[in-house]
Design a protein around this motif. Structure first.
Motif, PDB file in Angstrom:
ATOM      1  N   THR A 175       0.857  -1.183   0.000  1.00  0.00           N
ATOM      2  CA  THR A 175       0.000   0.000   0.000  1.00  0.00           C
ATOM      3  C   THR A 175       0.897   1.238   0.000  1.00  0.00           C
ATOM      4  N   PRO A 176       0.397   2.412  -0.410  1.00  0.00           N
ATOM      5  CA  PRO A 176       1.262   3.601  -0.487  1.00  0.00           C
ATOM      6  C   PRO A 176       1.929   3.976   0.830  1.00  0.00           C
ATOM      7  N   CYS A 177       1.294   3.663   1.966  1.00  0.00           N
ATOM      8  CA  CYS A 177       1.889   4.003   3.259  1.00  0.00           C
ATOM      9  C   CYS A 177       2.998   3.043   3.663  1.00  0.00           C
ATOM     10  N   GLY A 178       3.080   1.897   3.053  1.00  0.00           N
ATOM     11  CA  GLY A 178       4.102   0.918   3.384  1.00  0.00           C
ATOM     12  C   GLY A 178       3.840   0.129   4.646  1.00  0.00           C
ATOM     13  N   GLN A 179       2.671   0.259   5.248  1.00  0.00           N
ATOM     14  CA  GLN A 179       2.359  -0.445   6.485  1.00  0.00           C
ATOM     15  C   GLN A 179       1.447  -1.646   6.275  1.00  0.00           C
ATOM     16  N   GLN A 180       0.919  -1.812   5.056  1.00  0.00           N
ATOM     17  CA  GLN A 180       0.025  -2.920   4.766  1.00  0.00           C
ATOM     18  C   GLN A 180       0.393  -3.546   3.422  1.00  0.00           C
ATOM     19  N   LEU A 181      -0.073  -4.784   3.247  1.00  0.00           N
ATOM     20  CA  LEU A 181       0.172  -5.538   2.031  1.00  0.00           C
ATOM     21  C   LEU A 181      -1.159  -6.001   1.447  1.00  0.00           C
ATOM     22  N   LEU A 182      -1.295  -5.883   0.143  1.00  0.00           N
ATOM     23  CA  LEU A 182      -2.483  -6.361  -0.562  1.00  0.00           C
ATOM     24  C   LEU A 182      -2.086  -7.578  -1.387  1.00  0.00           C
ATOM     25  N   THR A 183      -2.792  -8.682  -1.187  1.00  0.00           N
ATOM     26  CA  THR A 183      -2.483  -9.929  -1.886  1.00  0.00           C
ATOM     27  C   THR A 183      -3.750 -10.517  -2.487  1.00  0.00           C
ATOM     28  N   GLY A 184      -3.585 -11.197  -3.617  1.00  0.00           N
ATOM     29  CA  GLY A 184      -4.668 -11.933  -4.251  1.00  0.00           C
ATOM     30  C   GLY A 184      -4.267 -13.376  -4.447  1.00  0.00           C
ATOM     31  N   SER A 185      -5.212 -14.305  -4.267  1.00  0.00           N
ATOM     32  CA  SER A 185      -4.873 -15.717  -4.241  1.00  0.00           C
ATOM     33  C   SER A 185      -5.861 -16.532  -5.062  1.00  0.00           C
ATOM     34  N   PHE A 186      -5.450 -17.749  -5.353  1.00  0.00           N
ATOM     35  CA  PHE A 186      -6.319 -18.696  -6.039  1.00  0.00           C
ATOM     36  C   PHE A 186      -7.401 -19.263  -5.127  1.00  0.00           C
ATOM     37  N   ASP A 187      -7.414 -18.887  -3.852  1.00  0.00           N
ATOM     38  CA  ASP A 187      -8.498 -19.294  -2.962  1.00  0.00           C
ATOM     39  C   ASP A 187      -9.685 -18.337  -3.039  1.00  0.00           C
ATOM     40  N   ASN A 188      -9.715 -17.492  -4.084  1.00  0.00           N
ATOM     41  CA  ASN A 188     -10.805 -16.542  -4.384  1.00  0.00           C
ATOM     42  C   ASN A 188     -10.826 -15.321  -3.483  1.00  0.00           C
ATOM     43  N   THR A 189      -9.839 -15.143  -2.643  1.00  0.00           N
ATOM     44  CA  THR A 189      -9.859 -14.033  -1.700  1.00  0.00           C
ATOM     45  C   THR A 189      -8.755 -13.027  -2.007  1.00  0.00           C
ATOM     46  N   ALA A 190      -9.009 -11.800  -1.578  1.00  0.00           N
ATOM     47  CA  ALA A 190      -8.001 -10.736  -1.559  1.00  0.00           C
ATOM     48  C   ALA A 190      -7.896 -10.259  -0.125  1.00  0.00           C
ATOM     49  N   VAL A 191      -6.671 -10.109   0.367  1.00  0.00           N
ATOM     50  CA  VAL A 191      -6.448  -9.829   1.786  1.00  0.00           C
ATOM     51  C   VAL A 191      -5.533  -8.619   1.921  1.00  0.00           C
ATOM     52  N   ILE A 192      -5.882  -7.746   2.862  1.00  0.00           N
ATOM     53  CA  ILE A 192      -5.001  -6.655   3.289  1.00  0.00           C
ATOM     54  C   ILE A 192      -4.428  -7.046   4.643  1.00  0.00           C
ATOM     55  N   THR A 193      -3.108  -7.141   4.725  1.00  0.00           N
ATOM     56  CA  THR A 193      -2.435  -7.646   5.915  1.00  0.00           C
ATOM     57  C   THR A 193      -1.556  -6.567   6.515  1.00  0.00           C
ATOM     58  N   ASP A 194      -1.571  -6.474   7.846  1.00  0.00           N
ATOM     59  CA  ASP A 194      -0.691  -5.553   8.550  1.00  0.00           C
ATOM     60  C   ASP A 194       0.732  -6.102   8.527  1.00  0.00           C
ATOM     61  N   VAL A 195       1.678  -5.289   8.092  1.00  0.00           N
ATOM     62  CA  VAL A 195       3.059  -5.748   7.945  1.00  0.00           C
ATOM     63  C   VAL A 195       3.660  -6.104   9.291  1.00  0.00           C
ATOM     64  N   GLU A 196       3.416  -5.318  10.301  1.00  0.00           N
ATOM     65  CA  GLU A 196       4.053  -5.497  11.606  1.00  0.00           C
ATOM     66  C   GLU A 196       3.504  -6.685  12.361  1.00  0.00           C
ATOM     67  N   THR A 197       2.179  -6.781  12.457  1.00  0.00           N
ATOM     68  CA  THR A 197       1.571  -7.847  13.257  1.00  0.00           C
ATOM     69  C   THR A 197       1.367  -9.132  12.471  1.00  0.00           C
ATOM     70  N   GLY A 198       1.263  -9.021  11.150  1.00  0.00           N
ATOM     71  CA  GLY A 198       0.995 -10.197  10.335  1.00  0.00           C
ATOM     72  C   GLY A 198      -0.446 -10.634  10.343  1.00  0.00           C
ATOM     73  N   GLN A 199      -1.330  -9.824  10.921  1.00  0.00           N
ATOM     74  CA  GLN A 199      -2.741 -10.169  10.998  1.00  0.00           C
ATOM     75  C   GLN A 199      -3.512  -9.537   9.848  1.00  0.00           C
ATOM     76  N   PRO A 200      -4.442 -10.279   9.203  1.00  0.00           N
ATOM     77  CA  PRO A 200      -5.249  -9.694   8.128  1.00  0.00           C
ATOM     78  C   PRO A 200      -6.269  -8.709   8.686  1.00  0.00           C
ATOM     79  N   THR A 201      -6.316  -7.529   8.102  1.00  0.00           N
ATOM     80  CA  THR A 201      -7.287  -6.511   8.525  1.00  0.00           C
ATOM     81  C   THR A 201      -8.525  -6.517   7.651  1.00  0.00           C
ATOM     82  N   VAL A 202      -8.385  -6.898   6.380  1.00  0.00           N
ATOM     83  CA  VAL A 202      -9.512  -6.966   5.451  1.00  0.00           C
ATOM     84  C   VAL A 202      -9.365  -8.239   4.635  1.00  0.00           C
TER      85      VAL A 202
END
Length: 503
Positions: A260-287
């Motif tokens: 993400t532009p702030c560098g604090q989150q990651l956006l990923t897309g997968s073959f499991d049909n989901t897209a996830v926004i993950t917190d870089v520091e904690t490793g927990q998915p936020t969306v």
């Protein structure tokens, strides 16, 4: 019948250890099981008791090299004898430990473990420690073993291979690489071409689809990688090469990932049909959103970071709002799947690439969309019968490029009517059906591309000539990412799951 053997009932605590002299001298022999056995050497005639005779027979038998077994005739009595001695003299149950079977013949003779007090004082901890058995390693707590393992890994040469399982537990975003910090206060230097290997990162168990440096300058040492092994990772790609975080938010292969532009989150897309926004520091998915199709590409809106697009095995591209986790827009086209999504400057328009290669598919290979109205702006952009597996936007000029399966990179204008420049193309590498990605340097002077042959090609953007072809991997090189701060530094990944840093 009277016995010549005396036990604790007839001994005094003040008596010294028995010494060998004339008469019936009693000496203690330690057998391989760790027990002491009295050996009587009578100096007078007379019949010995049953216990004395059998005990002497056992000692003589064990000293013989021909056999170490007790006579079968006395096996039952031998068990009763040691059971009786255990009840009498084993005051500390923890000391009743025998030697392993493989040490009963060849192992060294140890001091008695449990003897009467006249021989060994079992209540003295110092003596118990002295009589500890050899070959037994002390217990080391798990936390101490982890610390020792990390210290041993820290002495490793960073230019060598670094395992991805050595995940560090600590802050990720608060650390600033000293190597990157040196260039932050200086004037931006011209991008160079990397030529030598800096480090090799190994840890993924499947093909690595993409690598991407963090766009925030002061933490640009962080490198993101997404793999078909259902994981994505963040590495220290500037100095140690250590894997800082391992993320397991998906149950399917991770096809695409970006910061993400702030560098604090990651956006990923997968073959499991989901897209996830993950917190870089904690490793927990936020969306986490379900697209109901396999996601092949994701893109964050440049001016509205809360909005992101997802495309894949569907004729529809969905726009999601991370604040409410709802699909706010849908872009429909007569296609089967979307290969890549690229936002143009400002974010009001974006380009999608599809897999249409039929005779009349020239109007569906690249499509320009209006983000707000979801309408098609142009579908007459690319007229050749090749698919474009990836797209890249020039950082300064009004242009973008498309990687094609015709083994060349095509150049397009990012202004309407989005025409292709037929005089300039970047060729020399091969695609051959792989999702090979390309990337611009920060000043836009160098265009880098992977190749199905395992090489990384660096082109001069103005002249389109090849500056350098780096033999990076043995397997197809799928992505090349040039560092936003460090000059002549790039990361590459391949189909075998290997990541390399070049300088």
């Amino acid at each position: 019948m009277s016995s010549l053997v005396a036990y604790d009932d007839s001994e005094s605590e003040e008596e010294p250890s028995p010494q060998v002299d004339g008469g019936a001298a009693a000496t203690f022999h330690t057998d391989p099981a760790g027990f002491s056995s009295p050996n009587l050497t009578p100096s007078h005639s007379g019949s010995l008791s049953k216990q004395t005779t059998i005990e002497h027979h056992r000692w003589v038998t064990e000293q013989s090299s021909s056999s170490s077994l007790v006579h079968p005739k006395h096996e039952h009595w031998d068990t009763e004898y040691y059971s009786e001695r255990k009840d009498r003299h084993f005051t500390d149950s923890s000391a009743a430990i025998g030697f392993p079977a493989n040490q009963r013949k060849t192992g060294p003779v140890q001091p008695p473990l449990c003897l009467p007090k006249c021989v060994t004082d079992a209540s003295n901890p110092a003596k118990r420690q002295h009589s500890a058995m050899s070959g037994i390693r002390p217990y080391i707590p798990k936390r101490q073993r982890l610390i020792q393992s990390e210290e041993a890994d820290g002495t490793q040469n960073p230019s060598e291979q670094v395992s991805g399982n050595q995940t560090r537990k600590g802050p990720v975003l608060t650390d600033v690489s000293s190597r990157v910090k040196h260039y932050l206060g200086e004037k931006t230097q011209a991008a160079g071409v990397p030529r030598k290997l800096l480090m090799s990162l190994e840890g993924h168990q499947g093909p690595v689809n993409t690598v991407q440096w963090c766009p925030v300058p002061h933490i640009s040492h962080l490198l993101l990688s997404a793999s078909m092994d259902k994981t994505f990772k963040v590495w220290d790609g500037a100095e140690s090469g250590r894997c800082l975080r391992l993320y397991t938010c998906h149950s399917g292969a991770v096809r695409d990932a970006c910061w993400t532009p702030c560098g604090q989150q990651l956006l990923t897309g997968s073959f499991d049909n989901t897209a996830v926004i993950t917190d870089v520091e904690t490793g927990q998915p936020t969306v986490k959103v379900d697209n109901q199709f396999k996601v092949m590409c994701v893109a964050v809106h440049p001016s509205s970071p809360d909005v992101f697009l997802c495309g894949g095995y569907s004729s529809v591209v969905k726009a999601w709002d991370s604040r409410c986790c709802k699909a706010v827009k849908a872009y429909k086209a007569a296609i089967q799947q979307t290969l890549d999504i690229l936002f143009l400057s400002g974010g009001s328009d974006f380009i999608t690439s599809s897999d249409c290669v039929s005779r009349d598919s020239a109007d569906r290979t690249l499509i320009a969309w209006d983000y707000h109205s979801t309408a098609k702006i142009s579908n007459q952009i690319y007229h050749e019968r090749y698919t474009c597996p990836s797209l890249a936007l020039h950082p300064l000029e009004e242009s973008f490029v498309g990687q094609t399966n015709g083994n060349y990179i095509a150049l397009f204008s990012s202004q309407m009517p989005y025409r292709m420049n037929k005089r300039r193309r970047f060729d020399g590498h091969k695609v051959e059906g792989y999702a090979v990605q390309c990337d611009f340097s920060m000043d836009g002077s160098i265009l880098a591309s992977g190749s199905s042959t395992g090489t990384a090609h660096f082109y001069d953007y103005q002249s389109t000539r090849v500056l350098h072809a780096l033999q990076a991997h043995r397997q197809p090189c799928l992505s090349v990412s040039q560092h936003p701060v460090l000059p002549a530094t790039a990361a590459t990944c391949d189909w075998a799951g290997e990541i390399k840093i070049w300088n």
